[in-house]
Design a protein around this motif. Sequence first.
Motif, mmCIF file in Angstrom:
data_model
loop_
_atom_site.group_PDB
_atom_site.id
_atom_site.type_symbol
_atom_site.label_atom_id
_atom_site.label_comp_id
_atom_site.label_asym_id
_atom_site.label_seq_id
_atom_site.Cartn_x
_atom_site.Cartn_y
_atom_site.Cartn_z
ATOM 1 N N LYS A 65 0.818 -1.216 0.000
ATOM 2 C CA LYS A 65 0.000 0.000 0.000
ATOM 3 C C LYS A 65 0.852 1.266 0.000
ATOM 4 O O LYS A 65 0.498 2.265 -0.628
ATOM 5 C CB LYS A 65 -0.938 0.010 1.212
ATOM 6 N N PHE A 66 1.996 1.219 0.701
ATOM 7 C CA PHE A 66 2.839 2.408 0.835
ATOM 8 C C PHE A 66 4.295 2.083 0.485
ATOM 9 O O PHE A 66 5.174 2.111 1.355
ATOM 10 C CB PHE A 66 2.768 2.949 2.266
ATOM 11 N N LYS A 68 6.602 3.729 -1.042
ATOM 12 C CA LYS A 68 7.548 4.828 -0.800
ATOM 13 C C LYS A 68 7.959 4.872 0.665
ATOM 14 O O LYS A 68 9.144 5.031 0.984
ATOM 15 C CB LYS A 68 6.924 6.173 -1.179
ATOM 16 N N TYR A 69 6.988 4.747 1.541
ATOM 17 C CA TYR A 69 7.286 4.858 2.970
ATOM 18 C C TYR A 69 7.997 3.610 3.478
ATOM 19 O O TYR A 69 8.781 3.681 4.432
ATOM 20 C CB TYR A 69 6.006 5.120 3.756
ATOM 21 N N PHE A 205 2.219 4.268 9.189
ATOM 22 C CA PHE A 205 2.215 4.494 7.743
ATOM 23 C C PHE A 205 1.097 5.455 7.342
ATOM 24 O O PHE A 205 1.260 6.264 6.422
ATOM 25 C CB PHE A 205 2.088 3.160 7.005
ATOM 26 N N ILE A 206 -0.031 5.380 8.027
ATOM 27 C CA ILE A 206 -1.132 6.296 7.723
ATOM 28 C C ILE A 206 -0.746 7.729 8.080
ATOM 29 O O ILE A 206 -0.956 8.663 7.296
ATOM 30 C CB ILE A 206 -2.401 5.868 8.482
ATOM 31 N N ARG A 208 2.237 8.940 8.337
ATOM 32 C CA ARG A 208 3.270 9.401 7.390
ATOM 33 C C ARG A 208 2.611 9.913 6.113
ATOM 34 O O ARG A 208 3.029 10.935 5.540
ATOM 35 C CB ARG A 208 4.234 8.250 7.079
ATOM 36 N N ASP A 209 1.557 9.232 5.669
ATOM 37 C CA ASP A 209 0.854 9.645 4.459
ATOM 38 C C ASP A 209 0.137 10.980 4.657
ATOM 39 O O ASP A 209 0.012 11.769 3.713
ATOM 40 C CB ASP A 209 -0.146 8.559 4.058
ATOM 41 N N GLU A 212 1.683 14.270 3.570
ATOM 42 C CA GLU A 212 1.677 14.634 2.153
ATOM 43 C C GLU A 212 0.270 14.946 1.642
ATOM 44 O O GLU A 212 0.049 15.047 0.428
ATOM 45 C CB GLU A 212 2.327 13.522 1.329
ATOM 46 N N LYS A 222 -7.568 9.780 2.950
ATOM 47 C CA LYS A 222 -6.461 8.864 3.221
ATOM 48 C C LYS A 222 -6.771 7.989 4.434
ATOM 49 O O LYS A 222 -6.479 6.783 4.446
ATOM 50 C CB LYS A 222 -5.172 9.656 3.456
ATOM 51 N N SER A 226 -7.841 3.519 4.443
ATOM 52 C CA SER A 226 -6.824 2.639 5.025
ATOM 53 C C SER A 226 -7.481 1.527 5.833
ATOM 54 O O SER A 226 -8.276 1.798 6.735
ATOM 55 C CB SER A 226 -5.883 3.446 5.928
#
Length: 291
Positions: A65-66, A68-69, A205-206, A208-209, A212, A222, A226
């Motif tokens: 799902k993430f 990049k992170y 992770f949420i 962190r999203d 952005e 977002k 999730s």
Amino acid sequence: MLEMLEIGPCDNPYQMGFLTGQRFSNKIRSRLSTDLVLQNQLLPFAKTPESQALIKALTINNQKKFPKYWDELLGTAEGSGVPVLYMILINFRKEILPFLPKSTAANSNADTSLYNTPDDCSDVLVVSDSMAIAAHNEDANVALVGHTYIIKATLPNGLSFVGYTYAGELPSCAFGFNSNGLAFTLNSVPPSEAEIVAGGIGRNFISRDLLEATSIDDALSKIQSSEVSVGHSYNLINIGTRRILNVETASRNRVSVHEVGATPFFHANMYLHLQVEQARKSSCATEKIKR
């Protein structure tokens, strides 16, 4: 004095994580070596056959799902010289702890009660014609004393953000804001064990999203999209429009949104408006609400 790293634009997320890990290597290593929950509960559990399916599911689902992170997390591990497993365990601490066998915690050689408390951060929020305030109390566990820092990052797309960061974890599982005028703070809301889904999306992770997010509506989207393992409470703040939302989440895509108005709104470590079976109220959380 709290240290800050100004970073970016980087070539890729891995590089951003690597430079962060390299800069704060001593803090990260110190935090991991003194964190009793990690040393006496999470690491022993990770060595058992029973842990493998859970750790694998968390890894696969969050990396998918993430991506990049996930690369950012791997870079932080490499830059700090810390095993990736340690980074996985601290970033998914609250997604793993509920699944530890009762004997693992009971047989721990150290008293971890002070390190594994449900009584975390709290907020007072109010929006009126004369003021808009979000007052946050960063009431984290004692293992984080001296083990936090600030990341001020600029991304290749021009977006910048500031996140208060726990050593070794993704920014930010505490509070942060970005150049789009979106800010947030977080409150832990421990549900009962029956409410937790193994191997879902991790709260780190949420959040962190959220750093952005392009707007408060994008941040809400977002959160809603999730499939979380363990619920959380998010205080979303639109600085430009003076709008504040409290968003409570739980597993199985359950979300409740409360728009803050002129009546002061207090949120600590209990669900207030999402109907979820939650862990027994602790004395500290109850006293916070009374005050």
